[in-house]
Motif scaffolding. Structure first.
Motif, PDB file in Angstrom:
ATOM      1  N   ARG A  23       4.086  -2.603   4.913  1.00 26.76           N
ATOM      2  CA  ARG A  23       4.664  -1.139   4.738  1.00 26.76           C
ATOM      3  C   ARG A  23       5.958  -1.179   5.610  1.00 26.76           C
ATOM      4  O   ARG A  23       6.150  -1.579   6.707  1.00 26.76           O
ATOM      5  CB  ARG A  23       3.655  -0.275   5.390  1.00 26.76           C
ATOM      6  N   GLY A  64       7.848   3.839   5.091  1.00 22.92           N
ATOM      7  CA  GLY A  64       6.642   4.443   4.713  1.00 22.92           C
ATOM      8  C   GLY A  64       5.946   3.811   3.403  1.00 22.92           C
ATOM      9  O   GLY A  64       4.789   4.333   2.897  1.00 22.92           O
ATOM     10  N   ARG A  65       6.879   3.291   2.856  1.00 18.67           N
ATOM     11  CA  ARG A  65       6.579   2.791   1.445  1.00 18.67           C
ATOM     12  C   ARG A  65       6.125   1.177   1.470  1.00 18.67           C
ATOM     13  O   ARG A  65       6.532   0.536   2.329  1.00 18.67           O
ATOM     14  CB  ARG A  65       7.741   2.597   0.441  1.00 18.67           C
ATOM     15  N   TRP A  66       5.267   0.770   0.481  1.00 15.96           N
ATOM     16  CA  TRP A  66       4.803  -0.611   0.683  1.00 15.96           C
ATOM     17  C   TRP A  66       5.579  -1.580  -0.350  1.00 15.96           C
ATOM     18  O   TRP A  66       6.324  -1.124  -1.275  1.00 15.96           O
ATOM     19  CB  TRP A  66       3.358  -0.595   0.046  1.00 15.96           C
ATOM     20  N   HIS A 115       8.899  -3.710   9.278  1.00 12.39           N
ATOM     21  CA  HIS A 115       7.663  -3.430   8.717  1.00 12.39           C
ATOM     22  C   HIS A 115       6.683  -3.142   9.907  1.00 12.39           C
ATOM     23  O   HIS A 115       6.815  -3.458  10.955  1.00 12.39           O
ATOM     24  CB  HIS A 115       6.798  -4.531   8.132  1.00 12.39           C
ATOM     25  N   LEU A 119      -1.511   2.593  -3.311  1.00  9.60           N
ATOM     26  CA  LEU A 119      -0.479   2.544  -2.258  1.00  9.60           C
ATOM     27  C   LEU A 119       0.845   3.061  -2.642  1.00  9.60           C
ATOM     28  O   LEU A 119       1.219   2.987  -4.050  1.00  9.60           O
ATOM     29  CB  LEU A 119      -0.119   1.147  -1.680  1.00  9.60           C
ATOM     30  N   TRP A 133       3.969   2.016  -3.497  1.00  9.68           N
ATOM     31  CA  TRP A 133       4.971   0.921  -3.512  1.00  9.68           C
ATOM     32  C   TRP A 133       5.906   1.515  -3.689  1.00  9.68           C
ATOM     33  O   TRP A 133       6.567   2.238  -4.311  1.00  9.68           O
ATOM     34  CB  TRP A 133       4.227  -0.082  -4.722  1.00  9.68           C
TER      35      TRP A 133
END
Length: 141
Positions: A30, A39-41, A110, A124, A126
């Motif tokens: 993340r 906050g994005r994977w 991360h 998730l 992404w």
């Protein structure tokens, strides 16, 4: 395709899995920076520096970001001469990989790492460029 001739730049990433021949779990990272990506994977990796080969860049990036050494499996080929589109100027190359030294931990850019299986990976948020790569991995339940 010669990676040095990709217009704009080349990004490399590792699909860190539990087994390169029959992956069941994938290591997701993340983002904590920059703000627009937080906050994005994503699949961990980064840009290839001038004069650096893609494989060397991948090993450097995963050591810097996660503190691990990798053994690479096959390249996960994309639709653009084997690459995956990120933007009009950036292309992504991805390899399957397993951790051979160190324990993955979020060191740079991360704030969380998570091992996910086939069902969890799809839940998730992404980064858009990673979605088709992850779909192509064929994680087994």
């Amino acid at each position: 395709m010669d990676a040095g001739r990709v217009s704009g730049g080349l990004v490399v990433a590792a699909a860190v899995v539990d087994d390169v021949t029959a992956p069941r779990r994938l290591l997701a990272a993340r983002r904590s920076a920059p703000d627009q990506l937080a906050g994005r994977w994503e699949l961990p990796g980064g840009k290839v520096e001038p004069g650096e080969g893609p494989v060397a860049a991948l090993h450097r990036e995963l050591h810097e970001e996660l503190g691990v050494g990798l053994a690479l499996g096959r390249e996960v080929e994309g639709p653009l001469d084997g690459h995956w589109p990120i933007t009009a100027a950036l292309r992504l190359r991805v390899w399957l990989a397993v951790v051979v030294s160190g324990t993955p931990r979020p060191l740079l850019d991360h704030d969380e790492l998570r091992w996910v299986g086939a069902g969890d990976a799809g839940r998730l948020p992404w980064l858009p460029a990673d979605l088709p790569v992850i779909a192509s991995l064929g994680l087994r339940p």
